[in-house]
Design a protein around this motif. Structure first.
Motif, PDB file in Angstrom:
ATOM      1  N   SER A  25      71.236  66.363  56.058  1.00  0.00           N
ATOM      2  CA  SER A  25      70.490  65.450  57.004  1.00  0.00           C
ATOM      3  C   SER A  25      69.161  65.887  57.495  1.00  0.00           C
ATOM      4  CB  SER A  25      71.442  64.960  58.188  1.00  0.00           C
ATOM      5  OG  SER A  25      72.587  64.235  57.696  1.00  0.00           O
ATOM      6  N   VAL A  26      69.137  67.144  57.986  1.00  0.00           N
ATOM      7  CA  VAL A  26      67.945  67.859  58.345  1.00  0.00           C
ATOM      8  C   VAL A  26      67.031  67.839  57.213  1.00  0.00           C
ATOM      9  CG1 VAL A  26      66.894  69.794  59.346  1.00  0.00           C
ATOM     10  CG2 VAL A  26      69.097  69.140  60.147  1.00  0.00           C
ATOM     11  N   GLU A  27      67.318  68.191  55.966  1.00  0.00           N
ATOM     12  CA  GLU A  27      66.598  68.395  54.693  1.00  0.00           C
ATOM     13  C   GLU A  27      65.992  67.060  54.371  1.00  0.00           C
ATOM     14  OE1 GLU A  27      68.750  70.249  51.774  1.00  0.00           O
ATOM     15  OE2 GLU A  27      68.881  72.006  52.900  1.00  0.00           O
ATOM     16  N   ASP A  28      66.780  66.051  54.589  1.00  0.00           N
ATOM     17  CA  ASP A  28      66.253  64.522  54.434  1.00  0.00           C
ATOM     18  C   ASP A  28      65.085  64.277  55.312  1.00  0.00           C
ATOM     19  OD1 ASP A  28      67.923  64.360  52.237  1.00  0.00           O
ATOM     20  OD2 ASP A  28      69.367  63.022  52.985  1.00  0.00           O
ATOM     21  N   ALA A  29      65.418  64.454  56.556  1.00  0.00           N
ATOM     22  CA  ALA A  29      64.446  64.066  57.831  1.00  0.00           C
ATOM     23  C   ALA A  29      63.231  64.902  57.415  1.00  0.00           C
ATOM     24  CB  ALA A  29      65.167  64.550  59.016  1.00  0.00           C
ATOM     25  N   VAL A  30      63.117  66.294  57.151  1.00  0.00           N
ATOM     26  CA  VAL A  30      62.077  66.883  56.840  1.00  0.00           C
ATOM     27  C   VAL A  30      61.269  66.340  55.776  1.00  0.00           C
ATOM     28  CG1 VAL A  30      61.081  69.317  56.229  1.00  0.00           C
ATOM     29  CG2 VAL A  30      62.853  68.974  58.034  1.00  0.00           C
ATOM     30  N   ALA A  31      61.898  65.989  54.735  1.00  0.00           N
ATOM     31  CA  ALA A  31      61.154  65.576  53.513  1.00  0.00           C
ATOM     32  C   ALA A  31      60.561  64.099  53.795  1.00  0.00           C
ATOM     33  CB  ALA A  31      62.215  65.146  52.529  1.00  0.00           C
ATOM     34  N   ALA A  32      61.219  63.234  54.572  1.00  0.00           N
ATOM     35  CA  ALA A  32      60.637  61.879  54.984  1.00  0.00           C
ATOM     36  C   ALA A  32      59.322  62.066  55.750  1.00  0.00           C
ATOM     37  CB  ALA A  32      61.571  61.190  55.910  1.00  0.00           C
ATOM     38  N   ALA A  33      59.540  63.166  56.701  1.00  0.00           N
ATOM     39  CA  ALA A  33      58.127  63.642  57.714  1.00  0.00           C
ATOM     40  C   ALA A  33      57.072  63.945  56.708  1.00  0.00           C
ATOM     41  CB  ALA A  33      58.605  64.311  58.653  1.00  0.00           C
ATOM     42  N   ARG A  34      57.601  64.929  55.780  1.00  0.00           N
ATOM     43  CA  ARG A  34      56.451  65.564  55.025  1.00  0.00           C
ATOM     44  C   ARG A  34      55.862  64.371  54.085  1.00  0.00           C
ATOM     45  NH1 ARG A  34      59.144  71.225  53.368  1.00  0.00           N
ATOM     46  NH2 ARG A  34      58.430  72.196  55.115  1.00  0.00           N
ATOM     47  N   SER A  35      56.380  63.405  53.571  1.00  0.00           N
ATOM     48  CA  SER A  35      56.027  62.431  52.762  1.00  0.00           C
ATOM     49  C   SER A  35      55.056  61.520  53.434  1.00  0.00           C
ATOM     50  CB  SER A  35      57.179  61.526  52.218  1.00  0.00           C
ATOM     51  OG  SER A  35      57.869  60.532  53.249  1.00  0.00           O
ATOM     52  N   GLN A  36      54.954  61.467  54.836  1.00  0.00           N
ATOM     53  CA  GLN A  36      54.264  60.510  55.573  1.00  0.00           C
ATOM     54  C   GLN A  36      53.106  61.500  55.878  1.00  0.00           C
ATOM     55  OE1 GLN A  36      56.402  59.132  58.963  1.00  0.00           O
ATOM     56  NE2 GLN A  36      57.571  58.081  57.582  1.00  0.00           N
ATOM     57  N   LEU A  37      53.017  62.440  55.628  1.00  0.00           N
ATOM     58  CA  LEU A  37      51.632  63.252  56.050  1.00  0.00           C
ATOM     59  C   LEU A  37      50.284  62.801  55.017  1.00  0.00           C
ATOM     60  CD1 LEU A  37      52.696  66.900  56.321  1.00  0.00           C
ATOM     61  CD2 LEU A  37      52.109  65.467  58.243  1.00  0.00           C
ATOM     62  N   PRO A  38      49.403  62.772  55.589  1.00  0.00           N
ATOM     63  CA  PRO A  38      48.212  62.243  54.702  1.00  0.00           C
ATOM     64  C   PRO A  38      47.672  63.314  53.786  1.00  0.00           C
ATOM     65  CG  PRO A  38      47.391  62.647  56.990  1.00  0.00           C
ATOM     66  CD  PRO A  38      48.893  62.994  56.846  1.00  0.00           C
ATOM     67  N   ILE A  39      47.362  62.851  52.654  1.00  0.00           N
ATOM     68  CA  ILE A  39      46.909  63.719  51.525  1.00  0.00           C
ATOM     69  C   ILE A  39      45.414  63.394  51.030  1.00  0.00           C
ATOM     70  CG2 ILE A  39      47.259  64.196  49.051  1.00  0.00           C
ATOM     71  CD1 ILE A  39      50.371  63.338  49.534  1.00  0.00           C
ATOM     72  N   GLY A  40      44.865  64.222  50.725  1.00  0.00           N
ATOM     73  CA  GLY A  40      43.337  64.029  50.315  1.00  0.00           C
ATOM     74  C   GLY A  40      42.273  64.211  51.310  1.00  0.00           C
ATOM     75  N   ALA A  41      41.064  63.796  50.890  1.00  0.00           N
ATOM     76  CA  ALA A  41      39.878  64.135  51.846  1.00  0.00           C
ATOM     77  C   ALA A  41      40.084  62.925  53.131  1.00  0.00           C
ATOM     78  CB  ALA A  41      38.713  64.004  51.176  1.00  0.00           C
ATOM     79  N   SER A  42      39.614  63.383  54.370  1.00  0.00           N
ATOM     80  CA  SER A  42      39.630  62.389  55.462  1.00  0.00           C
ATOM     81  C   SER A  42      38.476  61.288  55.433  1.00  0.00           C
ATOM     82  CB  SER A  42      39.206  63.382  56.742  1.00  0.00           C
ATOM     83  OG  SER A  42      40.201  64.241  56.966  1.00  0.00           O
ATOM     84  N   LEU A  43      38.877  60.053  55.723  1.00  0.00           N
ATOM     85  CA  LEU A  43      37.876  59.153  55.649  1.00  0.00           C
ATOM     86  C   LEU A  43      36.900  59.261  56.740  1.00  0.00           C
ATOM     87  CD1 LEU A  43      40.514  55.979  55.078  1.00  0.00           C
ATOM     88  CD2 LEU A  43      39.060  57.554  53.374  1.00  0.00           C
ATOM     89  N   THR A  44      35.780  58.699  56.697  1.00  0.00           N
ATOM     90  CA  THR A  44      34.864  58.762  57.948  1.00  0.00           C
ATOM     91  C   THR A  44      34.927  57.533  58.655  1.00  0.00           C
ATOM     92  OG1 THR A  44      33.159  57.692  56.438  1.00  0.00           O
ATOM     93  CG2 THR A  44      33.091  60.039  56.434  1.00  0.00           C
ATOM     94  N   HIS A  45      35.521  56.426  58.337  1.00  0.00           N
ATOM     95  CA  HIS A  45      35.706  55.484  58.895  1.00  0.00           C
ATOM     96  C   HIS A  45      37.207  54.898  58.847  1.00  0.00           C
ATOM     97  CE1 HIS A  45      31.527  55.236  58.561  1.00  0.00           C
ATOM     98  NE2 HIS A  45      31.375  54.406  59.721  1.00  0.00           N
TER      99      HIS A  45
END
Length: 88
Positions: free
Chosen positions: A18-38
């Motif tokens: 359950s903990v591993e699933d929660a960590v995986a779900a949280a990591r999947s929501q992290l932004p990927i790539g370059a930040s937007l300016t707007h």
């Protein structure tokens, strides 16, 4: 100690999964790539300090706060006792 017909360690394995699933779900929501300016929601400029602090940021602070509030209200985790929730 096993309970009922379960083998030793089965409960801990379920907790770990359950903990591993929660960590995986949280990591999947992290932004990927370059930040937007707007902001992708409202179009306002995202400050350089925020872009440096949060890699891959896509929303301004106001829009991100609103999104976080909406997600918090949609939690499917039952924080009340299971006995109480089953009585309803």
């Amino acid at each position: 100690m096993a309970g009922g017909w379960s083998r030793d360690g089965a409960v801990q394995e379920q907790i770990d999964a359950s903990v591993e699933d929660a960590v995986a779900a949280a990591r999947s929501q992290l932004p990927i790539g370059a930040s937007l300016t707007h902001c992708e929601e409202c179009g306002t400029a995202i400050s350089e300090a925020r872009r440096k602090a949060v890699a891959g940021v896509r929303r301004c602070i106001i829009c991100q706060t609103e999104l976080d509030k909406q997600k918090a209200g949609l939690s499917s985790y039952n924080r009340r006792g299971s006995k109480d929730s089953q009585l309803r």
